[in-house]
Design a protein around this motif. Structure first.
Motif, mmCIF file in Angstrom:
data_model
loop_
_atom_site.group_PDB
_atom_site.id
_atom_site.type_symbol
_atom_site.label_atom_id
_atom_site.label_comp_id
_atom_site.label_asym_id
_atom_site.label_seq_id
_atom_site.Cartn_x
_atom_site.Cartn_y
_atom_site.Cartn_z
ATOM 1 N N VAL A 283 0.882 -1.614 -0.277
ATOM 2 C CA VAL A 283 0.034 0.257 -0.011
ATOM 3 C C VAL A 283 1.064 1.088 -0.019
ATOM 4 O O VAL A 283 1.715 1.453 0.670
ATOM 5 N N ILE A 284 0.370 2.170 -0.889
ATOM 6 C CA ILE A 284 1.499 3.221 -1.070
ATOM 7 C C ILE A 284 -0.171 4.737 -0.991
ATOM 8 O O ILE A 284 -1.025 4.776 -2.271
ATOM 9 N N PRO A 285 -0.410 4.966 -0.509
ATOM 10 C CA PRO A 285 -1.506 5.769 -0.112
ATOM 11 C C PRO A 285 -1.268 6.674 -0.755
ATOM 12 O O PRO A 285 -0.486 7.808 -1.876
ATOM 13 N N LEU A 286 -2.287 7.129 -1.658
ATOM 14 C CA LEU A 286 -2.549 8.468 -2.707
ATOM 15 C C LEU A 286 -2.739 9.725 -2.400
ATOM 16 O O LEU A 286 -2.282 9.987 -0.990
ATOM 17 N N ALA B 27 6.093 10.303 -3.360
ATOM 18 C CA ALA B 27 6.904 10.010 -4.432
ATOM 19 C C ALA B 27 8.275 8.906 -3.106
ATOM 20 O O ALA B 27 9.119 8.403 -3.964
ATOM 21 N N ALA B 28 8.405 10.115 -2.686
ATOM 22 C CA ALA B 28 8.826 9.460 -1.793
ATOM 23 C C ALA B 28 9.041 7.931 -1.111
ATOM 24 O O ALA B 28 10.442 6.948 -1.509
ATOM 25 N N LYS B 29 7.882 7.322 -1.305
ATOM 26 C CA LYS B 29 7.410 5.645 -0.908
ATOM 27 C C LYS B 29 7.446 5.243 -2.138
ATOM 28 O O LYS B 29 8.586 4.241 -2.120
ATOM 29 N N TRP B 30 7.314 5.430 -3.616
ATOM 30 C CA TRP B 30 7.527 4.730 -4.445
ATOM 31 C C TRP B 30 8.516 4.502 -4.617
ATOM 32 O O TRP B 30 9.678 3.751 -5.482
#
Length: 372
Positions: free
Chosen positions: A174-177, A361-364
């Protein structure tokens, strides 16, 4: 000559409608690509050329043209993978067309596992739909098969991850919107009438008619609906010819008017039918938060966006078709203007701390370079 590691870092995002100006998923993909490029990552976005996009809806001929357009795009992405997989680090497929994650799996296979493939799922409506039509069933089967074959699955909310895990016995990341920055103008209006705004498309899965019916009977609330879709047209018919002055229904606002329109509302309306909980995460919630406005959420309290609204204290959540509860919630809000001001502050605070493009973007970036 073998390519160096530095030449094998291209990140490819593939989404059929990536070049559409009005498509919310396209906006998210383009924003992420821009942010990752700013971090020095080579990013390529694949989509149908804007001038060749066939709009949804229309008659049978339009649907055939749209299907052919998507099929052509799918074949083109296969060609891109065969021609360029040696340059790729990752291939991320995004929702449409059906079967697109299989292209990512192809990139992984022909690169002997070096290319990371991920299926980025932002819409599960078709997989959860109860439509018994042959076309829907066929596309759903293809999408499930493709997700099963993808190297990894990423989605935008815990509720969607649970839906996917209920369909496939697979781990889901899960990478939040997020939402783009929105300039914050004046503070909310502390005087009546309470100003509500719904901005965007609204189909039958975004019920608005019960809200419209309640507002039409009040003189202390104003509602503006700016957008299109079957639910917007139904609301337009409901108020037409009745002399209702506090419900305004208009077409989409131009991009250069959106920020002023957002700022002109005290609360933003977001709606998702309860039976569709877990199939998407309405980005309108984060647009409202980005604008520093509270949220009046119509839907289930268990969806990701509703969970964020309640956890942050940024708004209220009521049933889409529960007119009495909608009316009670409005009674509570108009009698306590300080609560609306506090919702706006908490909304902005939550957005700044959790839902900016920088956070996403950091999480991606972390996900794309992490070990599998």
């Amino acid at each position: 000559m073998r390519k160096s590691r530095d030449e094998r870092n291209e990140i490819v995002f593939a989404y059929a409608y990536a070049e559409s100006e009005r498509d919310a998923v396209a906006r998210v993909v383009r924003e992420l690509a821009t942010e990752l490029r700013g971090q020095g990552m080579p990013v390529r976005v694949l989509g149908i050329p804007a001038g060749s996009i066939v709009a949804s809806g229309g008659g049978p001929a339009d649907r055939v043209r749209r299907m052919l357009s998507e099929t052509t795009f799918l074949l083109r992405t296969v060609g891109v993978v065969f021609a360029g997989h040696r340059r790729m680090r990752a291939f991320v497929s995004v929702d449409v067309p059906s079967g697109l994650p299989l292209v990512g799996a192809l990139a992984r296979i022909i690169s002997s596992g070096r290319v990371r493939d991920a299926a980025w799922v932002m819409d599960l409506y078709r997989l959860a739909a109860h439509d018994s039509g042959l076309m829907t069933k066929t596309r759903s089967a293809v999408e499930l098969f493709a997700l099963q074959k993808s190297g990894s699955i990423v989605t935008i909310g815990s509720c969607m991850a649970q839906t996917i895990q209920g369909l496939l016995d697979r781990q889901v990341h899960v990478i939040p919107l997020w939402h783009r920055p929105i300039e914050r103008h004046s503070p909310v209006n502390a005087e009546l009438p309470l100003r509500l705004l719904y901005s965007g498309s609204a189909r039958e899965v975004h019920p608005l008619r019960d809200l419209v019916a309640v507002v039409a009977e009040r003189d202390d609330v104003e509602l503006t609906i700016s957008g299109s879709g079957s639910e917007v047209e139904a609301a337009r018919r409901d108020v037409s010819g009745r002399g209702i002055g506090n419900v305004t229904i208009r077409e989409f606002a131009p991009e250069d008017e959106l920020e002023a329109m957002y700022a002109g509302a005290d609360l933003h309306i977001v709606s998702l039918a309860e039976e569709l909980t877990g199939t998407c995460v309405p980005s309108k919630v984060y647009a409202a938060m980005g604008a520093g406005r509270g949220v009046f959420y119509l839907g289930s309290p268990t969806g990701q966006a509703a969970v964020d609204v309640l956890a942050s204290g940024a708004g209220v959540v009521v049933g889409t078709r529960d007119g009495a509860s909608i009316n009670d919630a409005l009674d509570n809000l108009v009698s306590r203007p300080k609560v609306i001001e506090e919702m706006a502050r908490r909304s902005a605070r939550f957005f700044d701390a959790n839902r900016t493009i920088g956070h996403g973007a950091a999480k991606w970036a972390e996900y794309l370079v992490s070990e599998r």
